[in-house]
Write a protein that holds these residues in place. Structure first.
Motif, short mmCIF file in Angstrom:
data_model
loop_
_atom_site.label_atom_id
_atom_site.label_comp_id
_atom_site.label_asym_id
_atom_site.label_seq_id
_atom_site.Cartn_x
_atom_site.Cartn_y
_atom_site.Cartn_z
N HIS A 1 0.82 -1.09 0.07
CA HIS A 1 -0.02 0.10 0.05
C HIS A 1 0.79 1.31 -0.01
N MET A 2 0.64 2.05 -0.92
CA MET A 2 1.36 3.35 -1.12
C MET A 2 0.63 4.42 -0.40
N LYS A 3 1.39 5.43 0.30
CA LYS A 3 0.60 6.52 0.93
C LYS A 3 1.19 7.79 0.39
N MET A 4 0.30 8.80 0.55
CA MET A 4 0.69 10.17 0.08
C MET A 4 0.52 11.23 1.18
N ASP A 5 1.44 12.02 1.58
CA ASP A 5 1.10 13.00 2.44
C ASP A 5 0.88 14.11 1.65
N SER A 6 -0.72 14.74 1.92
CA SER A 6 -1.34 15.75 0.99
C SER A 6 -1.71 16.75 2.07
N THR B 1 -3.61 7.52 3.58
CA THR B 1 -3.93 6.27 3.25
C THR B 1 -4.53 6.26 1.79
N LYS B 2 -5.18 7.28 1.40
CA LYS B 2 -6.04 7.28 0.23
C LYS B 2 -6.31 8.76 -0.05
N TRP B 3 -6.69 8.91 -1.64
CA TRP B 3 -6.94 10.26 -2.14
C TRP B 3 -8.40 10.38 -2.08
N ARG C 1 -5.25 22.53 -5.10
CA ARG C 1 -5.92 21.61 -5.87
C ARG C 1 -6.12 20.31 -5.33
N ILE C 2 -6.01 20.43 -3.86
CA ILE C 2 -5.80 19.13 -3.13
C ILE C 2 -7.43 19.23 -2.43
N PRO C 3 -8.45 18.26 -2.62
CA PRO C 3 -9.67 18.41 -2.08
C PRO C 3 -9.67 18.19 -0.59
N ARG C 4 -10.42 18.91 0.36
CA ARG C 4 -10.28 19.02 1.57
C ARG C 4 -11.74 18.93 1.94
#
Length: 152
Positions: A92-97, A103-105, A141-144
């Protein structure tokens, strides 16, 4: 829309198989409903991008209403749709947004290029052995989402 070009997974066995068998490529799993307007917008972006990223990423859609898929819905705590989860070599790849959940977009991407940028960043990070990468998109451009907790 053009989401019919992407495989739709409705069984746990199908999801297990694609996670296990996608090697040396980033796997993009979109959890959502085929009739939801936001999911349709995201599916359009995913299908238009699939050819450009086909050398390093695979995309599949997962029907969140399928009974067998509920195992993954609970495991990944999918409460907002669409939710996009990434894997590389069954990890599982994770992203710090900038949100609490790495864990997910959650939600759709603003444009095809935003999606491609995220997939490229995840793939490059995975090739370097990283399991979490920083989001390459600007914060606007990152949903909140405001998460509300009941009965805590």
């Amino acid at each position: 829309m053009s989401s019919f070009l992407l495989p739709l997974l409705t069984k746990k066995r199908e999801v297990d198989t694609i996670i296990r068998d996608t090697l040396d490529n980033l796997l993009v799993l979109r959890f959502g409903r085929p009739q939801d307007p936001v999911c349709l917008h995201l599916d359009d972006i995913l299908s238009k991008s699939s050819r450009e990223i086909s050398k390093f990423a695979t995309i599949a859609l997962v029907d969140i209403d399928a009974e067998e898929i509920q195992v993954y819905v609970k495991y990944f705590d999918i409460t907002l749709i669409p939710s996009t989860i990434f894997f590389f070599n069954a990890h599982h790849m994770k992203m710090d947004s900038g949100s609490a959940d790495h864990t997910k977009w959650i939600g759709s991407f603003h444009s095809k290029q935003d999606f491609i940028d995220v997939v490229e960043a995840l793939f490059r990070g995975a090739m370097k052995g990283k399991m979490i990468v920083s989001c390459p998109l600007p914060p606007d451009r990152i949903p909140r989402f405001q998460l509300l907790f009941k009965d805590l």
